[in-house]
Design a protein around this motif. Sequence first.
Motif, PDB file in Angstrom:
ATOM      1  N   MET A  88      27.133  57.226 101.318  1.00  0.00           N
ATOM      2  CA  MET A  88      25.903  57.517 100.594  1.00  0.00           C
ATOM      3  C   MET A  88      24.804  57.897 101.585  1.00  0.00           C
ATOM      4  O   MET A  88      24.649  57.246 102.611  1.00  0.00           O
ATOM      5  N   LYS A  89      24.072  58.943 101.253  1.00  0.00           N
ATOM      6  CA  LYS A  89      22.972  59.382 102.120  1.00  0.00           C
ATOM      7  C   LYS A  89      21.640  58.809 101.644  1.00  0.00           C
ATOM      8  O   LYS A  89      20.957  58.135 102.401  1.00  0.00           O
ATOM      9  N   THR A  90      21.275  59.092 100.406  1.00  0.00           N
ATOM     10  CA  THR A  90      19.991  58.614  99.872  1.00  0.00           C
ATOM     11  C   THR A  90      20.078  58.353  98.378  1.00  0.00           C
ATOM     12  O   THR A  90      21.014  58.782  97.714  1.00  0.00           O
ATOM     13  N   VAL A  91      19.052  57.667  97.882  1.00  0.00           N
ATOM     14  CA  VAL A  91      18.838  57.507  96.446  1.00  0.00           C
ATOM     15  C   VAL A  91      17.451  58.074  96.177  1.00  0.00           C
ATOM     16  O   VAL A  91      16.453  57.539  96.653  1.00  0.00           O
ATOM     17  N   ASP A  92      17.409  59.192  95.458  1.00  0.00           N
ATOM     18  CA  ASP A  92      16.137  59.853  95.173  1.00  0.00           C
ATOM     19  C   ASP A  92      15.692  59.539  93.753  1.00  0.00           C
ATOM     20  O   ASP A  92      16.447  59.750  92.801  1.00  0.00           O
ATOM     21  N   CYS A  93      14.464  59.028  93.617  1.00  0.00           N
ATOM     22  CA  CYS A  93      13.907  58.794  92.290  1.00  0.00           C
ATOM     23  C   CYS A  93      13.297  60.113  91.832  1.00  0.00           C
ATOM     24  O   CYS A  93      12.344  60.610  92.432  1.00  0.00           O
ATOM     25  N   VAL A 139      21.838  59.932  93.274  1.00  0.00           N
ATOM     26  CA  VAL A 139      22.493  59.393  94.466  1.00  0.00           C
ATOM     27  C   VAL A 139      23.072  60.595  95.206  1.00  0.00           C
ATOM     28  O   VAL A 139      23.857  61.357  94.645  1.00  0.00           O
ATOM     29  N   VAL A 140      22.648  60.775  96.458  1.00  0.00           N
ATOM     30  CA  VAL A 140      23.127  61.887  97.273  1.00  0.00           C
ATOM     31  C   VAL A 140      24.180  61.338  98.231  1.00  0.00           C
ATOM     32  O   VAL A 140      23.904  60.433  99.021  1.00  0.00           O
ATOM     33  N   MET A 141      25.381  61.887  98.127  1.00  0.00           N
ATOM     34  CA  MET A 141      26.482  61.445  98.981  1.00  0.00           C
ATOM     35  C   MET A 141      26.470  62.217 100.302  1.00  0.00           C
ATOM     36  O   MET A 141      25.840  63.272 100.412  1.00  0.00           O
ATOM     37  N   ALA A 142      27.162  61.687 101.305  1.00  0.00           N
ATOM     38  CA  ALA A 142      27.164  62.278 102.647  1.00  0.00           C
ATOM     39  C   ALA A 142      27.679  63.710 102.636  1.00  0.00           C
ATOM     40  O   ALA A 142      27.183  64.555 103.386  1.00  0.00           O
ATOM     41  N   GLU A 143      28.652  64.002 101.780  1.00  0.00           N
ATOM     42  CA  GLU A 143      29.205  65.367 101.743  1.00  0.00           C
ATOM     43  C   GLU A 143      28.327  66.325 100.950  1.00  0.00           C
ATOM     44  O   GLU A 143      28.674  67.483 100.776  1.00  0.00           O
ATOM     45  N   GLY A 144      27.171  65.840 100.462  1.00  0.00           N
ATOM     46  CA  GLY A 144      26.225  66.709  99.772  1.00  0.00           C
ATOM     47  C   GLY A 144      26.303  66.634  98.256  1.00  0.00           C
ATOM     48  O   GLY A 144      25.447  67.184  97.567  1.00  0.00           O
ATOM     49  N   ASN A 198      17.633  51.851  90.370  1.00  0.00           N
ATOM     50  CA  ASN A 198      17.402  52.706  91.549  1.00  0.00           C
ATOM     51  C   ASN A 198      16.890  51.887  92.727  1.00  0.00           C
ATOM     52  O   ASN A 198      17.328  52.067  93.865  1.00  0.00           O
ATOM     53  N   ALA A 199      15.996  50.930  92.473  1.00  0.00           N
ATOM     54  CA  ALA A 199      15.470  50.082  93.546  1.00  0.00           C
ATOM     55  C   ALA A 199      16.558  49.157  94.093  1.00  0.00           C
ATOM     56  O   ALA A 199      16.681  48.972  95.310  1.00  0.00           O
ATOM     57  N   ALA A 200      17.378  48.591  93.210  1.00  0.00           N
ATOM     58  CA  ALA A 200      18.438  47.678  93.645  1.00  0.00           C
ATOM     59  C   ALA A 200      19.481  48.405  94.489  1.00  0.00           C
ATOM     60  O   ALA A 200      19.922  47.893  95.526  1.00  0.00           O
ATOM     61  N   ILE A 201      19.866  49.613  94.075  1.00  0.00           N
ATOM     62  CA  ILE A 201      20.844  50.401  94.832  1.00  0.00           C
ATOM     63  C   ILE A 201      20.268  50.770  96.193  1.00  0.00           C
ATOM     64  O   ILE A 201      20.928  50.636  97.223  1.00  0.00           O
ATOM     65  N   THR A 202      19.002  51.218  96.204  1.00  0.00           N
ATOM     66  CA  THR A 202      18.353  51.600  97.459  1.00  0.00           C
ATOM     67  C   THR A 202      18.284  50.417  98.413  1.00  0.00           C
ATOM     68  O   THR A 202      18.611  50.544  99.606  1.00  0.00           O
ATOM     69  N   LEU A 203      17.879  49.268  97.913  1.00  0.00           N
ATOM     70  CA  LEU A 203      17.758  48.074  98.750  1.00  0.00           C
ATOM     71  C   LEU A 203      19.105  47.681  99.350  1.00  0.00           C
ATOM     72  O   LEU A 203      19.208  47.422 100.558  1.00  0.00           O
ATOM     73  N   GLN A 204      20.148  47.659  98.544  1.00  0.00           N
ATOM     74  CA  GLN A 204      21.469  47.295  99.056  1.00  0.00           C
ATOM     75  C   GLN A 204      21.983  48.325 100.061  1.00  0.00           C
ATOM     76  O   GLN A 204      22.620  47.971 101.059  1.00  0.00           O
TER      77      GLN A 204
END
Length: 159
Positions: A78-83, A95-100, A114-120
């Motif tokens: 996983m790369k990022t979680v964009d709200c 949810v942006v994965m490493a492969e794009g 979204n906050a819980a996923i980002t925090l973990q």
Amino acid sequence: MLESGCKAVKEGVLEKRSDGLLQLWKKKRCILTEEGLLLIPPKQQPPPPQQQPQQQQQQPPTTTEPAAKMKELHFSNMKTVDCVERKGKYVYFTVVMAEGKEIDFRCAQEQGWNAAITLQMVQYKNRQAVLAVRSTRHKQQQLLAPPPAPRRRSASSSA
């Protein structure tokens, strides 16, 4: 994830936008752990957690959904979680994965997925960074340490 004994941090239902032409919102049962996010079709039973005592109990039969429908989004990929936006009662995030690859989700604003996923994810990446630094320091210490001196026999023991 659950097979490795990770405990569930959050469980509930998220809606995932399908990849198809109509891009419909499909409900997924989700289990967030310290390692990633497990997506389960709502009719399918999750794998039994290993933290429960192993007893000979009858498990309820699962539906005819194949286990291949279960998806694991591991934080290492996983790369990022964009709200993206808050609209009406929903918060939409990607949810942006490493492969794009981008995976769109939505949930009720008060659920805070979204906050819980980002925090973990951030905690996972921090743990990995600490392990990498420790490993590098250990390797450097091994390279800098003088080789062990060869043992010499003392003159008194040879007589």
